[in-house]
Design a protein around this motif. Structure first.
Motif, PDB file in Angstrom:
ATOM      1  N   UNK A 157      -2.726   7.451  -9.473  1.00  0.00           N
ATOM      2  CA  UNK A 157      -2.272   6.379  -9.892  1.00  0.00           C
ATOM      3  C   UNK A 157      -1.439   6.588 -11.133  1.00  0.00           C
ATOM      4  N   UNK A 173       1.101   3.439 -11.905  1.00  0.00           N
ATOM      5  CA  UNK A 173       0.269   2.067 -11.826  1.00  0.00           C
ATOM      6  C   UNK A 173      -0.761   2.094 -12.770  1.00  0.00           C
ATOM      7  N   UNK A 222       6.107   2.573 -12.363  1.00  0.00           N
ATOM      8  CA  UNK A 222       6.528   2.803 -10.851  1.00  0.00           C
ATOM      9  C   UNK A 222       8.078   2.937 -10.679  1.00  0.00           C
ATOM     10  N   UNK A 231       6.539   7.225  -3.615  1.00  0.00           N
ATOM     11  CA  UNK A 231       5.791   6.430  -2.807  1.00  0.00           C
ATOM     12  C   UNK A 231       4.443   6.650  -2.649  1.00  0.00           C
ATOM     13  N   UNK A 232       3.556   5.421  -2.233  1.00  0.00           N
ATOM     14  CA  UNK A 232       2.202   5.847  -2.409  1.00  0.00           C
ATOM     15  C   UNK A 232       1.704   5.421  -0.909  1.00  0.00           C
ATOM     16  N   UNK A 277      -1.860   4.454   0.853  1.00  0.00           N
ATOM     17  CA  UNK A 277      -3.084   3.883   0.405  1.00  0.00           C
ATOM     18  C   UNK A 277      -4.081   4.127   1.389  1.00  0.00           C
ATOM     19  N   UNK A 297       8.925  -3.200   4.093  1.00  0.00           N
ATOM     20  CA  UNK A 297       8.395  -4.086   2.965  1.00  0.00           C
ATOM     21  C   UNK A 297       8.972  -3.379   1.605  1.00  0.00           C
ATOM     22  N   UNK A 298       8.887  -2.127   1.546  1.00  0.00           N
ATOM     23  CA  UNK A 298       9.315  -1.372   0.385  1.00  0.00           C
ATOM     24  C   UNK A 298      10.845  -1.480   0.196  1.00  0.00           C
ATOM     25  N   UNK A 326       5.920   3.323   5.940  1.00  0.00           N
ATOM     26  CA  UNK A 326       6.499   2.379   4.905  1.00  0.00           C
ATOM     27  C   UNK A 326       6.725   3.357   3.797  1.00  0.00           C
ATOM     28  N   UNK A 327       5.838   4.282   3.535  1.00  0.00           N
ATOM     29  CA  UNK A 327       6.029   5.101   2.331  1.00  0.00           C
ATOM     30  C   UNK A 327       7.420   6.213   2.654  1.00  0.00           C
ATOM     31  N   UNK A 349      11.092   4.483   2.365  1.00  0.00           N
ATOM     32  CA  UNK A 349      11.839   4.022   1.244  1.00  0.00           C
ATOM     33  C   UNK A 349      12.440   5.559   0.763  1.00  0.00           C
ATOM     34  N   UNK A 409       3.390  -3.535  -6.464  1.00  0.00           N
ATOM     35  CA  UNK A 409       3.538  -2.807  -7.760  1.00  0.00           C
ATOM     36  C   UNK A 409       4.421  -1.635  -7.611  1.00  0.00           C
ATOM     37  N   UNK A 410       3.715  -0.667  -6.823  1.00  0.00           N
ATOM     38  CA  UNK A 410       4.215   0.497  -6.627  1.00  0.00           C
ATOM     39  C   UNK A 410       5.648   0.705  -5.961  1.00  0.00           C
ATOM     40  N   UNK A 411       5.933  -0.267  -5.256  1.00  0.00           N
ATOM     41  CA  UNK A 411       7.385  -0.259  -4.598  1.00  0.00           C
ATOM     42  C   UNK A 411       8.270  -1.298  -5.257  1.00  0.00           C
ATOM     43  N   UNK A 412       7.809  -1.463  -6.580  1.00  0.00           N
ATOM     44  CA  UNK A 412       8.587  -2.208  -7.527  1.00  0.00           C
ATOM     45  C   UNK A 412       8.988  -3.323  -7.206  1.00  0.00           C
TER      46      UNK A 412
END
Ligand SMILES: Nc1ncnc2c1ncn2[C@@H]1O[C@H](COP(=O)(O)OP(=O)(O)OP(=O)(O)O)[C@@H](O)[C@H]1O
Ligand SMILES: [Mg+2]
Lengths: 266, 250
Positions: free
Chosen positions: A63, A68, A86, A91-92, A94, A111-112, A159-160, A163, B153-156
């Protein structure tokens, strides 16, 4: 001539080409020292595992790299520039997937990009591509509660990926899926590391998993956490994925890591 | 409910109770209980009258305004309390006190402050509805999955995007639950307000009918009110069910 070239390349690789470098990072939660003066480099294009007993600060480190959490002390460089929060270069993924339960698979994957202000048609094109890549074709309109755990994690992964960040931070991404799915994911991950020119930082509890998927394994010891050892399974990448688990180097490394961690497990 | 394997539609038991009412009414048991059929007949008679329509309009106006203020003030207040410790500490005791306070006792004070008209009734309605709306929005925000927030948050995500794309939706099942209970309480509020202030709406109508011992009329208005309150609550329960598929999985 050939040899010197190879040598030169080698030094360049080890000296400058770190996608992420963590130096002297400490993190205190009030009285608790989670990390203390931790230094670790993450070579570009490779997969580095963080392995260590529960509570040793793996999630904390991840993190902090993600921006984060702020470190109490120390500095993190991503592609040479210091981390202040960030960013689009990371990209994270989870552990508990973190999917929007009210949104379809395609919206979740996109979504990103949505948060980054990419136009709808464009981001859905990109999302569709990665939905295919992780093998979820046909589930674009489904909702997370209609998917199995393994499929949900694929959504998180897509998703990760969508981006297109340089660095993928994965916090125990396979811990919530069954053993068969997990093995499939590990193989897919190897293919991903080989094909996508990205740097992977991968937290896991499993010694076998770490040895199977990693180019570099950082063994962390409990609080205040520091890097006890760095292991590079050199010969495994060239081997066929199906036979790695029977390879003698693989078995030796697993034993070696277990020997060094054993004393910390009560 | 099921009888001999046949599924009856919901609320069929109401028919039974209606029948009982009719029978008791017909025995002439009490002057206060006219038979249901008579009440229904009266209902259709008075629905057309201007007195009834005026009462209905005034009540609807007070009710809608009261609920509007309760929602528009209540939801953001609740969300702010859920996100901010300081605001929460400041407001929570008051919200809890007012939630359980006998608000009816406050109506005379409101009458003194805001007069004997519409304004007091609207404020009464809002006061009945708002506290549970605040509390539910607050709980909805507080129980939001931490990793959803971290993900955004992590995606801004900007604070505004996080609010509209994550917080609001994550809290929506609780918010709707609060609005539903709030609206049921608002029905109480608007009627109690009108009864105590008794110059407008159904309050005036009740006053008129009961003073003149027009029991059929009295019951007819009551049936209308109960039916309205019940339909509103069922409609909101339906909306709530539509989002509940994800309520358990955030
Ligand atoms: N928000 C927090 N407040 C206080 N202490 C915390 C907080 N988060 C983590 N810690 C402490 O910091 C230490 C490291 O936690 P962290 O979650 O990074 O461990 P971990 O290596 O990821 O463990 P696990 O393998 O169980 O996930 C733990 O001892 C934990 O108790
Ligand atoms: Mg962890």
């Amino acid at each position: 001539m050939l040899q010197t070239n190879a040598l030169a390349e080698d030094t360049v690789l080890t000296q400058t080409d770190n996608a992420v470098s963590v130096s002297g990072v400490s993190k205190n939660y009030g009285e608790v020292e989670a990390l203390k003066n931790l230094t670790l480099d993450f070579p570009r294009g490779q997969l580095t595992s963080l392995l260590g007993p529960s509570g040793c600060g793996k999630t904390t480190l991840l993190k902090i790299i993600a921006g984060l959490l702020e470190p109490t002390e120390g500095k993190i460089l991503v592609n040479g520039s210091p981390v202040t929060g960030p960013g689009e270069d990371r990209a994270f993924v989870f552990q508990d997937f973190a999917l929007l339960p009210w949104a379809s698979v395609i919206r979740n994957v996109a979504f990103g990009l949505e948060l980054r202000g990419v136009a709808k048609s464009e981001r859905e094109d990109i999302a569709n591509k990665y939905i295919k890549e992780v093998g979820l074709e046909g589930f674009e309109k489904s909702f997370p509660h209609e998917l199995s755990g393994g499929m949900r994690q694929r959504v998180g992964l897509a998703r990760a990926l969508s981006v297109d960040a340089d660095v993928l931070l994965m916090d125990e991404p396979f811990s919530a899926v069954d053993e068969q799915t997990r093995r499939k994911f590990q193989e897919d991950l190897l293919a991903l590391v080989a094909n996508e020119n990205k740097t992977f930082i991968f937290v896991t509890h499993s010694i076998e998993e770490a040895v199977y998927v990693s180019d570099q394994i950082a063994i962390l010891l409990p609080r205040p956490s520091r890097v006890a050892d760095i292991i590079r399974p050199t010969g495994l990448r060239e081997k066929d994925v199906a036979s790695i688990r029977r390879d003698s180097e693989y078995l030796d490394i697993v034993d070696e890591i277990w020997a060094s961690l054993k004393s910390y497990v009560e | 409910m099921q009888i001999k394997g046949v599924r009856l539609p919901g609320m069929s038991s109401l028919l039974l109770w209606g029948l009982l009412w009719e029978i008791v009414g017909r025995t002439g048991f009490s002057f206060f209980v006219p038979p249901l059929s008579e009440v229904v007949k009266t209902l259709f008679e008075i629905i057309g009258t201007t007195a009834f329509q005026k009462a209905l309009y005034e009540t609807a106006y007070a009710f809608c305004s009261g609920v509007f203020f309760a929602i528009v003030i209540g939801i953001p207040t609740g969300i702010m309390m859920g996100k901010n410790r300081l605001i929460d500490e400041l407001l929570l005791p008051w919200v809890n006190i007012f939630l359980s306070a006998p608000l009816t006792a406050l109506v005379p004070v409101l009458m003194v402050l805001f007069g004997f008209g519409m304004k007091s009734i609207i404020i009464t309605t809002t006061l009945f509805a708002i506290w549970i709306i605040i509390l539910n929005a607050r709980v909805g925000v507080m129980q939001i999955n931490r990793s959803l927030v971290e993900m955004a948050t992590s995606f801004g995500a900007s604070p505004w995007a996080a609010f509209t794309k994550v917080y609001f939706w994550a809290a929506l099942p609780e918010i709707l639950g609060g609005v539903r209970i709030g609206i049921i309480r608002a029905v109480k509020g608007v009627i109690i307000g009108q009864l105590l202030i008794s110059l407008v709406g159904f309050g005036a109508l009740f006053e008129l009918y009961s003073n003149n011992f027009l029991m059929k009329h009295f019951w007819a208005v009551l049936v209308v009110l109960f039916a309205l309150a019940f339909s509103i609550s069922e409609f909101l329960a339906y909306l709530e069910r539509r989002v509940s598929y994800y309520a358990a999985k955030r």
